[in-house]
Design a protein around this motif. Structure first.
Motif, PDB file in Angstrom:
ATOM      1  N   ALA A 299      77.765   0.672  43.010  1.00  0.00           N
ATOM      2  CA  ALA A 299      76.601   1.603  43.365  1.00  0.00           C
ATOM      3  C   ALA A 299      75.502   0.865  42.802  1.00  0.00           C
ATOM      4  CB  ALA A 299      76.738   2.856  42.967  1.00  0.00           C
TER       5      ALA A 299
ATOM      6  N   ASP B  21      72.301  -0.110  48.023  1.00  0.00           N
ATOM      7  CA  ASP B  21      73.651  -0.142  48.466  1.00  0.00           C
ATOM      8  C   ASP B  21      73.983  -0.721  49.839  1.00  0.00           C
ATOM      9  OD1 ASP B  21      74.140   1.062  46.089  1.00  0.00           O
ATOM     10  OD2 ASP B  21      73.893   2.977  46.920  1.00  0.00           O
TER      11      ASP B  21
ATOM     12  N   VAL C 230      78.480   4.858  48.454  1.00  0.00           N
ATOM     13  CA  VAL C 230      78.736   3.741  47.541  1.00  0.00           C
ATOM     14  C   VAL C 230      79.642   2.557  48.314  1.00  0.00           C
ATOM     15  CG1 VAL C 230      79.188   5.078  45.583  1.00  0.00           C
ATOM     16  CG2 VAL C 230      81.126   4.421  46.964  1.00  0.00           C
TER      17      VAL C 230
END
Length: 336
Positions: free
Chosen positions: A70, A15, A57
């Motif tokens: 994500a 991420d 995220v």
């Protein structure tokens, strides 16, 4: 840089890498913290919001709209968050300000389980044939996560357990699981099935439930009273296309069909049932769209009544009878 060099990393590392690459490409990209609804609701009074806003995220601004990603969650479609983080509080900002907003939900059709079955009924009520399921979206990703790390044999055993749980007396064979490790394609499962005495028998008549997939399902809600809200994890669609070939000398005795209905923003239930006399085939098509995400406790009786109605319609039974001669009419339709 290390994750990029190695070509793999932990979900959080992936991420962070994605956020860095998006920034390098000129996007307004930020790391954000989002609520995990499995751990409890976000409350503004919390002194340590990171306890509930526990998931990292990536937030990207595109044409005045924030989108959330994500990529470290391997089996979810790009741009789709796991259900725990949909409709959830999310915190992101920069050095000057912070934004606390809510993430969007994926639409009903993005989470679909489609079942196609080509089956044959014999004179003793035994049902045999081939079933294919294609599972996409949230439910498909959940299944892939459960299958992840299993050997092929273990995956097949787990699917056989699910089949036997749904039809306790069934024999399943030739189980094939496709795309279990493919994050881009829907999970596809095929198998051959034999269900002894699926149809009840009385003399020269057989009694068959066309909703093969739902026949042994229990009611969704059993309590008459509820004190808390009804929470559905995500919107989803179930699509079934079932063909059942009847024994050669049997015909549908009294055409009848389940009744479809639609309640906007809560649930939709569409079903069609037809009988082709020339081929001795029953064709059953069912589509259920569960749209509601959260329903207050005071509306529980209504929600329970709707799901009870679907359960009742899914148990709809047809009577077929052994005959000596056929008339000239080729098709009887019970479409609703």
């Amino acid at each position: 840089a290390r994750t990029l060099k190695m070509g793999f990393g932990r979900p959080k590392d992936i991420d962070v890498l994605f956020c860095s690459l998006a920034r390098a490409a000129g996007f307004d990209a930020r790391l954000a913290r989002v609520e995990d609804k499995e751990k409890g609701p976000f409350l503004y009074s919390l002194e340590s919001p990171q306890i509930v806003l526990s998931k990292i995220v990536v937030a990207i601004l595109q044409e005045d709209t924030w989108s959330y990603y994500a990529p470290g969650d391997r089996y979810f479609n790009f741009g789709q968050l796991p259900w725990q983080h949909q409709g959830a509080a999310i915190l992101h900002g920069d050095n000057k300000s912070a934004n606390l907003v809510y993430t969007p939900f994926t639409k009903t059709d993005a989470n679909t389980t489609r079942t196609d079955a080509d089956l044959t009924l014999d004179t003793e009520g035994n049902l045999t044939g081939h079933i294919t399921q294609v599972i996409s979206g949230q439910r498909g990703s959940d299944r892939k996560n459960k299958l992840d790390g299993m050997s092929e044999e273990s995956r097949i055993d787990s699917q056989r357990d699910l089949i036997e749980e749904k039809w306790p007396n069934a024999n399943a064979s030739k189980i094939v699981i496709k795309n279990a490790s493919n994050p881009l394609a829907p999970l596809t499962i095929e198998w051959e099935i034999e269900i002894p005495q699926y149809a009840g028998k009385a003399g020269e008549r057989l009694f068959i439930t066309p909703a093969v997939i739902q026949k042994n399902d229990k009611p969704r809600f059993t309590d008459n009273i509820r004190k808390t809200s009804v929470f559905f994890r995500f919107e989803e669609t179930e699509i079934d296309n079932i063909t059942i070939k009847l024994p050669e000398n049997y015909q549908l005795e009294e055409p009848s069909a389940p009744k479809p209905f639609d309640v906007p923003n809560i649930i939709g239930y569409q079903v069609k049932l037809s009988y082709q006399k020339s081929t001795h085939e029953i064709t059953y098509s069912r589509e259920k769209k569960q749209i509601a995400k959260k329903t207050p406790a005071e509306h529980y009786k209504m929600v329970k009544a709707l799901f009870d109605q679907i359960h009742k319609q899914d148990q709809h039974t047809l009577t077929i009878k052994e005959v000596k001669q056929e008339d000239d009419k080729n098709t009887i339709s019970t479409n609703s």
